[in-house]
Scaffold this motif. Structure first.
Motif, PDB file in Angstrom:
ATOM      1  N   GLN A  17       0.857  -1.181   0.000  1.00  0.00           N
ATOM      2  CA  GLN A  17       0.000   0.000   0.000  1.00  0.00           C
ATOM      3  C   GLN A  17       0.895   1.234   0.000  1.00  0.00           C
ATOM      4  N   ALA A  18       0.549   2.177  -0.852  1.00  0.00           N
ATOM      5  CA  ALA A  18       1.343   3.398  -0.954  1.00  0.00           C
ATOM      6  C   ALA A  18       1.102   4.299   0.247  1.00  0.00           C
ATOM      7  N   ALA A  19       2.169   4.930   0.687  1.00  0.00           N
ATOM      8  CA  ALA A  19       2.108   5.946   1.732  1.00  0.00           C
ATOM      9  C   ALA A  19       2.089   7.320   1.049  1.00  0.00           C
ATOM     10  N   PRO A  20       1.699   8.367   1.774  1.00  0.00           N
ATOM     11  CA  PRO A  20       1.712   9.707   1.165  1.00  0.00           C
ATOM     12  C   PRO A  20       3.058  10.071   0.532  1.00  0.00           C
ATOM     13  N   ALA A  21       4.142   9.624   1.120  1.00  0.00           N
ATOM     14  CA  ALA A  21       5.468   9.921   0.563  1.00  0.00           C
ATOM     15  C   ALA A  21       5.710   9.230  -0.780  1.00  0.00           C
ATOM     16  N   ASP A  22       4.871   8.245  -1.130  1.00  0.00           N
ATOM     17  CA  ASP A  22       5.012   7.520  -2.400  1.00  0.00           C
ATOM     18  C   ASP A  22       4.351   8.232  -3.571  1.00  0.00           C
ATOM     19  N   PHE A  23       3.639   9.334  -3.323  1.00  0.00           N
ATOM     20  CA  PHE A  23       2.894   9.942  -4.426  1.00  0.00           C
ATOM     21  C   PHE A  23       3.771  10.454  -5.564  1.00  0.00           C
ATOM     22  N   PRO A  24       4.959  10.994  -5.319  1.00  0.00           N
ATOM     23  CA  PRO A  24       5.818  11.330  -6.466  1.00  0.00           C
ATOM     24  C   PRO A  24       6.158  10.092  -7.311  1.00  0.00           C
ATOM     25  N   LEU A  25       6.372   8.958  -6.675  1.00  0.00           N
ATOM     26  CA  LEU A  25       6.641   7.718  -7.395  1.00  0.00           C
ATOM     27  C   LEU A  25       5.426   7.311  -8.229  1.00  0.00           C
ATOM     28  N   ILE A  26       4.230   7.372  -7.641  1.00  0.00           N
ATOM     29  CA  ILE A  26       3.006   7.018  -8.373  1.00  0.00           C
ATOM     30  C   ILE A  26       2.837   7.930  -9.580  1.00  0.00           C
ATOM     31  N   LEU A  27       3.028   9.228  -9.390  1.00  0.00           N
ATOM     32  CA  LEU A  27       2.897  10.165 -10.503  1.00  0.00           C
ATOM     33  C   LEU A  27       3.929   9.866 -11.590  1.00  0.00           C
ATOM     34  N   ASP A  28       5.137   9.492 -11.191  1.00  0.00           N
ATOM     35  CA  ASP A  28       6.173   9.131 -12.159  1.00  0.00           C
ATOM     36  C   ASP A  28       5.773   7.877 -12.940  1.00  0.00           C
ATOM     37  N   LEU A  29       5.280   6.844 -12.253  1.00  0.00           N
ATOM     38  CA  LEU A  29       4.857   5.618 -12.934  1.00  0.00           C
ATOM     39  C   LEU A  29       3.746   5.923 -13.938  1.00  0.00           C
ATOM     40  N   LEU A  30       2.767   6.714 -13.523  1.00  0.00           N
ATOM     41  CA  LEU A  30       1.646   7.053 -14.412  1.00  0.00           C
ATOM     42  C   LEU A  30       2.124   7.848 -15.617  1.00  0.00           C
TER      43      LEU A  30
END
Length: 168
Positions: A17-30
């Motif tokens: 499960q992604a943590a708030p700190a993972d959102f830059p990573l999620i945006l990069d993957l997308l």
């Protein structure tokens, strides 16, 4: 870092499960998968990241409503495809929605209908999602930007936790 396709049996796959700190990573993957990110938010949502041997290879999001959720931002990097990451991410989101007590999961997809049919999704009108999940960020974005009426919507009824988690 580039992933080399190998048998899933020889790679270590991890969903988390992604943590708030993972959102830059999620945006990069997308972004790397060519998906829109303007309405991606951790507010009222749960996201997961799939890793192959510790390298992020995909993600999925689930926007929560009352009795229904919306799958969004399903992405697997091209070099990580064919390893079962997409299937694992989708199953994780469906399981979470079932455990939340949701009766239905929705999504938008113009090009991947055959993929979503494999998980039991059927086409519906976009207005059904708008009525079921009016506050979901992706729905609000579609209404504000005018694309919602032209988008293909899909839904999948879920079993309640009492009926059991399954794919039916």
């Amino acid at each position: 870092m580039t992933l080399t396709p190998v048998s899933i049996n020889t790679m270590h796959v991890k969903l988390r499960q992604a943590a708030p700190a993972d959102f830059p990573l999620i945006l990069d993957l997308l972004t790397r998968c060519g998906l829109h990110t303007s309405s991606v938010t951790p507010e009222g949502s749960t996201y997961w990241i799939a890793e192959l041997d510790g390298v992020p290879g995909g993600c999925i999001g689930l926007e929560h409503g009352e009795g229904a959720s919306l799958i969004r931002s399903t992405a697997v990097l091209p070099e990580a495809r064919g390893q079962g990451l997409g299937r694992a991410l989708v199953q994780s989101a469906l399981t979470q929605a079932t455990l939340r007590g949701d009766h239905t999961v929705y999504l938008f997809s113009q090009e991947a209908g055959d993929y979503w049919r494999r998980f039991g999704f059927v086409p519906v009108g976009a207005q059904e999602i708008r009525a079921a999940l009016p506050h979901a960020p992706q729905v609000r974005s579609g209404v504000l930007k005018g694309w919602l009426a032209h988008e293909q919507a899909w839904k999948r009824p879920l079993k309640t936790p009492e009926e059991g988690v399954g794919d039916g």
